[in-house]
Design a protein around this motif. Structure first.
Motif, PDB file in Angstrom:
ATOM      1  N   ALA A   1      -1.882   2.585  -6.355  1.00 17.72           N
ATOM      2  CA  ALA A   1      -3.147   1.866  -6.201  1.00 17.72           C
ATOM      3  C   ALA A   1      -2.863   0.588  -5.434  1.00 17.72           C
ATOM      4  O   ALA A   1      -1.971  -0.184  -5.798  1.00 17.72           O
ATOM      5  N   SER A   2      -3.619   0.339  -4.370  1.00 15.63           N
ATOM      6  CA  SER A   2      -3.328  -0.827  -3.538  1.00 15.63           C
ATOM      7  C   SER A   2      -4.601  -1.548  -3.105  1.00 15.63           C
ATOM      8  O   SER A   2      -5.655  -0.932  -2.929  1.00 15.63           O
ATOM      9  N   VAL A   3      -4.464  -2.845  -2.965  1.00 16.89           N
ATOM     10  CA  VAL A   3      -5.500  -3.725  -2.427  1.00 16.89           C
ATOM     11  C   VAL A   3      -4.875  -4.497  -1.283  1.00 16.89           C
ATOM     12  O   VAL A   3      -3.735  -4.976  -1.400  1.00 16.89           O
ATOM     13  N   SER A   4      -5.579  -4.617  -0.192  1.00 14.41           N
ATOM     14  CA  SER A   4      -5.037  -5.290   0.991  1.00 14.41           C
ATOM     15  C   SER A   4      -4.494  -6.678   0.648  1.00 14.41           C
ATOM     16  O   SER A   4      -5.171  -7.483   0.014  1.00 14.41           O
ATOM     17  N   GLY A   5      -3.245  -6.926   1.044  1.00 15.20           N
ATOM     18  CA  GLY A   5      -2.634  -8.228   0.849  1.00 15.20           C
ATOM     19  C   GLY A   5      -1.911  -8.406  -0.464  1.00 15.20           C
ATOM     20  O   GLY A   5      -1.305  -9.460  -0.697  1.00 15.20           O
ATOM     21  N   LEU A   6      -1.937  -7.366  -1.350  1.00 14.07           N
ATOM     22  CA  LEU A   6      -1.286  -7.482  -2.659  1.00 14.07           C
ATOM     23  C   LEU A   6      -0.226  -6.402  -2.824  1.00 14.07           C
ATOM     24  O   LEU A   6      -0.349  -5.315  -2.265  1.00 14.07           O
TER      25      LEU A   6
ATOM     26  N   GLU B   1     -12.272  -3.257  -2.893  1.00 12.14           N
ATOM     27  CA  GLU B   1     -11.889  -1.872  -2.623  1.00 12.14           C
ATOM     28  C   GLU B   1     -10.434  -1.622  -2.995  1.00 12.14           C
ATOM     29  O   GLU B   1      -9.538  -2.369  -2.584  1.00 12.14           O
ATOM     30  N   VAL B   2     -10.205  -0.562  -3.780  1.00 10.25           N
ATOM     31  CA  VAL B   2      -8.867  -0.138  -4.189  1.00 10.25           C
ATOM     32  C   VAL B   2      -8.594   1.226  -3.567  1.00 10.25           C
ATOM     33  O   VAL B   2      -9.404   2.152  -3.685  1.00 10.25           O
ATOM     34  N   SER B   3      -7.461   1.354  -2.880  1.00  7.81           N
ATOM     35  CA  SER B   3      -7.067   2.619  -2.271  1.00  7.81           C
ATOM     36  C   SER B   3      -6.074   3.335  -3.180  1.00  7.81           C
ATOM     37  O   SER B   3      -5.153   2.709  -3.719  1.00  7.81           O
ATOM     38  N   TRP B   4      -6.260   4.656  -3.341  1.00  9.59           N
ATOM     39  CA  TRP B   4      -5.405   5.471  -4.203  1.00  9.59           C
ATOM     40  C   TRP B   4      -4.677   6.507  -3.345  1.00  9.59           C
ATOM     41  O   TRP B   4      -5.297   7.202  -2.548  1.00  9.59           O
ATOM     42  N   THR B   5      -3.349   6.621  -3.523  1.00  6.36           N
ATOM     43  CA  THR B   5      -2.547   7.560  -2.746  1.00  6.36           C
ATOM     44  C   THR B   5      -1.632   8.335  -3.680  1.00  6.36           C
ATOM     45  O   THR B   5      -0.880   7.732  -4.452  1.00  6.36           O
ATOM     46  N   VAL B   6      -1.686   9.685  -3.599  1.00  8.90           N
ATOM     47  CA  VAL B   6      -0.845  10.536  -4.451  1.00  8.90           C
ATOM     48  C   VAL B   6       0.368  10.995  -3.647  1.00  8.90           C
ATOM     49  O   VAL B   6       0.287  11.224  -2.438  1.00  8.90           O
ATOM     50  N   SER B   7       1.514  11.103  -4.318  1.00  9.77           N
ATOM     51  CA  SER B   7       2.737  11.535  -3.649  1.00  9.77           C
ATOM     52  C   SER B   7       2.626  12.996  -3.224  1.00  9.77           C
ATOM     53  O   SER B   7       1.852  13.766  -3.794  1.00  9.77           O
ATOM     54  N   PRO B   8       3.389  13.425  -2.200  1.00  6.53           N
ATOM     55  CA  PRO B   8       3.329  14.819  -1.735  1.00  6.53           C
ATOM     56  C   PRO B   8       3.587  15.799  -2.878  1.00  6.53           C
ATOM     57  O   PRO B   8       4.545  15.633  -3.640  1.00  6.53           O
ATOM     58  N   GLY B   9       2.718  16.792  -3.007  1.00  6.69           N
ATOM     59  CA  GLY B   9       2.866  17.773  -4.073  1.00  6.69           C
ATOM     60  C   GLY B   9       2.379  17.302  -5.425  1.00  6.69           C
ATOM     61  O   GLY B   9       2.452  18.038  -6.412  1.00  6.69           O
ATOM     62  N   GLY B  10       1.856  16.084  -5.450  1.00  6.43           N
ATOM     63  CA  GLY B  10       1.468  15.490  -6.731  1.00  6.43           C
ATOM     64  C   GLY B  10       0.095  15.877  -7.222  1.00  6.43           C
ATOM     65  O   GLY B  10      -0.286  15.508  -8.338  1.00  6.43           O
TER      66      GLY B  10
END
Length: 207
Positions: free
Chosen positions: A113-118, A72-81
């Motif tokens: 983009a993030s993966v737990s532990g990396l 599982e890869v989590s994706w997070t966009v910056s505010p206003g992005g």
């Protein structure tokens, strides 16, 4: 001849074992993720409120560099992005995961983009101002004044995108269409998408 046969057989076996075409074992499906890297979609540019031309893609690998499936890869966009087509996604058979990015306000924004532990991977993209879609009346309509004199309040309009976002830097042309008079106004919209003009009326009657 008989004495040399075992040595020859040993040599042949040794060559077969060292062959570069020998089958390697498949990645261990239980191996923990060791790295996440961006493989596509880095450094794009586009227009605010429009999806970028290419997806954001990362690859998750084990310690041997083999792609891992189902991570599982989590994706997070910056505010206003802007917005993403998926806030999380899982890697495919070659270890890749992806999402689509619709840009937000004009400027430079990031997606992580993030993966737990990396350590996470960051994508950046630059958005040009959104395209103007319509012009709206803001102030100055329906006033009454003396012939030849300037109206008390300025005329004001706002230019917005299809999503209703103000668009600055758009050329605005002011023109008297009936009754005469003169106009002095801004040639383009400001950062809030607004342009203003002062109107000195012409002759008596409706202008």
């Amino acid at each position: 001849m008989l004495r040399s046969a075992p040595a020859l057989a040993l040599l042949l076996l040794s060559c077969v074992g060292d062959s570069p075409t020998a089958v390697r074992p498949d990645p261990d499906p239980n191996a923990p993720p060791a790295a996440i890297v961006a493989t596509s979609g880095v450094g794009q540019a586009g227009t605010a409120e429009v999806a970028l031309g290419g997806p954001l893609v990362v690859k998750v690998t084990d310690a041997r560099g083999k792609g891992l499936h189902g991570i599982e890869v989590s994706w997070t966009v910056s505010p206003g992005g802007g917005a993403l087509s998926a806030a999380s996604s899982r890697t495919d058979s070659i270890g890749e995961a992806r999402t689509l990015w619709t840009l937000g306000a004009a400027g430079t924004h990031t997606v992580t983009a993030s993966v737990s532990g990396l350590p996470p991977v960051t994508f950046s993209a630059t958005a040009a101002p959104p395209k103007p879609a319509r012009i709206e009346r803001v102030a100055g309509d329906g006033q009454t004044g003396e012939a030849g004199a300037a109206l008390a309040d300025s005329l004001a309009v706002k230019v917005v995108s299809a999503a209703g976002t103000p668009v600055g830097g758009v050329a605005v042309e002011w023109k008297v269409t009936a009754g005469g008079g003169t106009l002095a106004g801004s040639a383009s919209t400001d950062a809030q998408g607004v342009a203003k003009a002062r109107w000195a009326l012409g002759g008596a009657g409706e202008n």
